[in-house]
Write an enzyme that holds these catalytic residues in place. Structure first.
Site, PDB file in Angstrom:
ATOM      1  CD  GLN A  94      -3.254  -0.628  -0.197  1.00 29.32           C
ATOM      2  OE1 GLN A  94      -2.864   0.693  -0.220  1.00 29.32           O
ATOM      3  NE2 GLN A  94      -3.667  -1.461  -0.584  1.00 29.32           N
ATOM      4  CB  SER A  95       4.370   1.925  -1.524  1.00 32.19           C
ATOM      5  OG  SER A  95       5.104   2.842  -1.369  1.00 32.19           O
ATOM      6  CG  ASN A  96       0.391   6.491   0.579  1.00 33.77           C
ATOM      7  OD1 ASN A  96      -0.294   6.282   0.410  1.00 33.77           O
ATOM      8  ND2 ASN A  96       0.948   6.876   1.954  1.00 33.77           N
ATOM      9  CB  ALA A  98       4.977   2.155  -5.092  1.00 32.52           C
TER      10      ALA A  98
END
Ligand SMILES: Cc1ncc(COP(=O)(O)O)c(C=O)c1O
Length: 336
Positions: A94-96, A98
């Site tokens: 859930q990386s912002n 990325a």
């Protein structure tokens, strides 16, 4: 208000900073500046205390916004300048960061490889869904420490077939990514008098390093308090000092320019770990929504706001001080 001499000195310092920043390539993915707003209802709900402001980087109008958009404006421009045809980066599922990297790649017509740790989500939601919509090529690894070698392997494989990959380290917390927050600080002090304290979520350290460098260069006495989302304070302080020693030469100063600057990290709101909610972070999400119609994310900004609320309730800040909460975005994570 600022006395005239201080005002003149401030403008001079800003001009110098902007001069060196202006030499860095930059892609204006969304228009700046982001709004600064009063949080009077939140202040009342917390029982008074300092004046409370919020800097709305959650409202940046590109790919759902957040602090990572500020960084990618500079980092993607550097990638283009180096002739890259592919952006490679990594993070959690859930990386912002990325998601924003995939968005920048899509907008620039570049390929994007995302190395994420965790199981492929089925069905994908929140940031994972956006990564897919943006056309990123996903590579899954099982552990955090596998990410950097997997990025290097992906880059090497692309180079072997004549492609030009550009690897962006975790969180884009390089000196160049941090410079985006030197720029952000100059944006802030064109909008308002410098606050006494800035409170924000900190994790890979680039945002905090940039804000600290910006305050030092502008000569403002603002305290920058990072509330950790995961890392122990001592580790993060070391990381931030490392980034600061790279920001200085990037902006044309001697490497030790920021050695004397205070680096303040509070790691007492992490709870059981990265991305795991606490009672206080859940309460912070509800309180901000119900008082200010402001949406925090569970992983970063909710813990930062839990920290800010606790400090206000404890009376850490004086009633005549102004405390600015730098909302670093991430609200897509509410739907994970
Ligand atoms: C929403 C949000 N806030 C804050 C941070 C922390 O910023 P930095 O990594 O620059 O410390 C991140 C990083 O992933 C983030 O996504």
């Amino acid at each position: 208000m600022w006395p005239n001499a201080a005002e003149a000195s401030r403008k001079y310092t800003e001009a110098c900073m902007l001069g060196s920043l202006a030499s860095l390539p930059f892609i204006p993915f969304a228009s700046a500046p982001t709004p600064v707003e009063e949080m009077t209802r939140l202040r009342a709900a917390l029982g008074g205390g300092p004046r409370l402001l919020v800097k709305r980087d959650d409202a940046i109008g590109f790919a759902f916004g957040g602090n990572k958009v500020r960084k990618i404006r500079f980092v993607a421009a550097d990638a283009l300048a180096q002739g890259a045809d592919t952006l490679i980066t990594s993070g959690g599922v859930q990386s912002n960061h990325a998601r924003v990297t995939a968005a920048a790649a899509a907008k620039l017509g570049l390929h994007c490889v995302l190395v994420v740790n965790g199981a492929p989500p089925d069905p994908p939601g929140a940031n994972a869904l956006l990564d897919r919509l943006l056309g990123a090529e996903m590579r899954y690894v099982s552990a955090r420490e596998d990410r950097a070698p997997a990025m290097d392997a992906a880059a090497a494989a692309l180079r072997r077939v004549g492609r030009h990959p550009y690897v962006i380290p975790i969180g884009a917390s390089t000196p160049l990514g941090a410079a985006a927050f030197v720029h952000a600080l100059t944006e802030l002090i064109e909008q308002i008098d410098p606050p006494d304290v800035i409170v924000h979520a900190t994790s890979s350290g680039g945002t905090q390093a940039g804000l600290i460098a910006g305050c030092a260069l502008a000569g403002v006495g603002t305290r920058v308090l990072g509330v950790s989302a995961d890392e122990p304070a001592a580790d993060l302080e070391r990381t931030i000092r490392g980034i600061l020693s790279g920001v200085a030469p990037l902006l044309g100063f001697e490497p030790g320019r920021f050695d004397g600057a205070a680096v303040e990290v509070d790691d007492s709101f992490v709870g059981r770990g990265y991305g795991i909610s606490t009672t206080e972070s859940r309460a912070a999400i509800e309180l901000c929504a119900r008082t200010e119609a402001l949406f925090l994310d569970p992983t970063y900004t909710a813990k930062a706001m839990a920290g800010l609320s606790a400090h206000i309730r404890r009376g850490t800040f004086k009633p005549d001080e102004t405390v600015l909460f730098w909302h670093t975005g991430g609200q897509v994570g509410l739907f994970a």
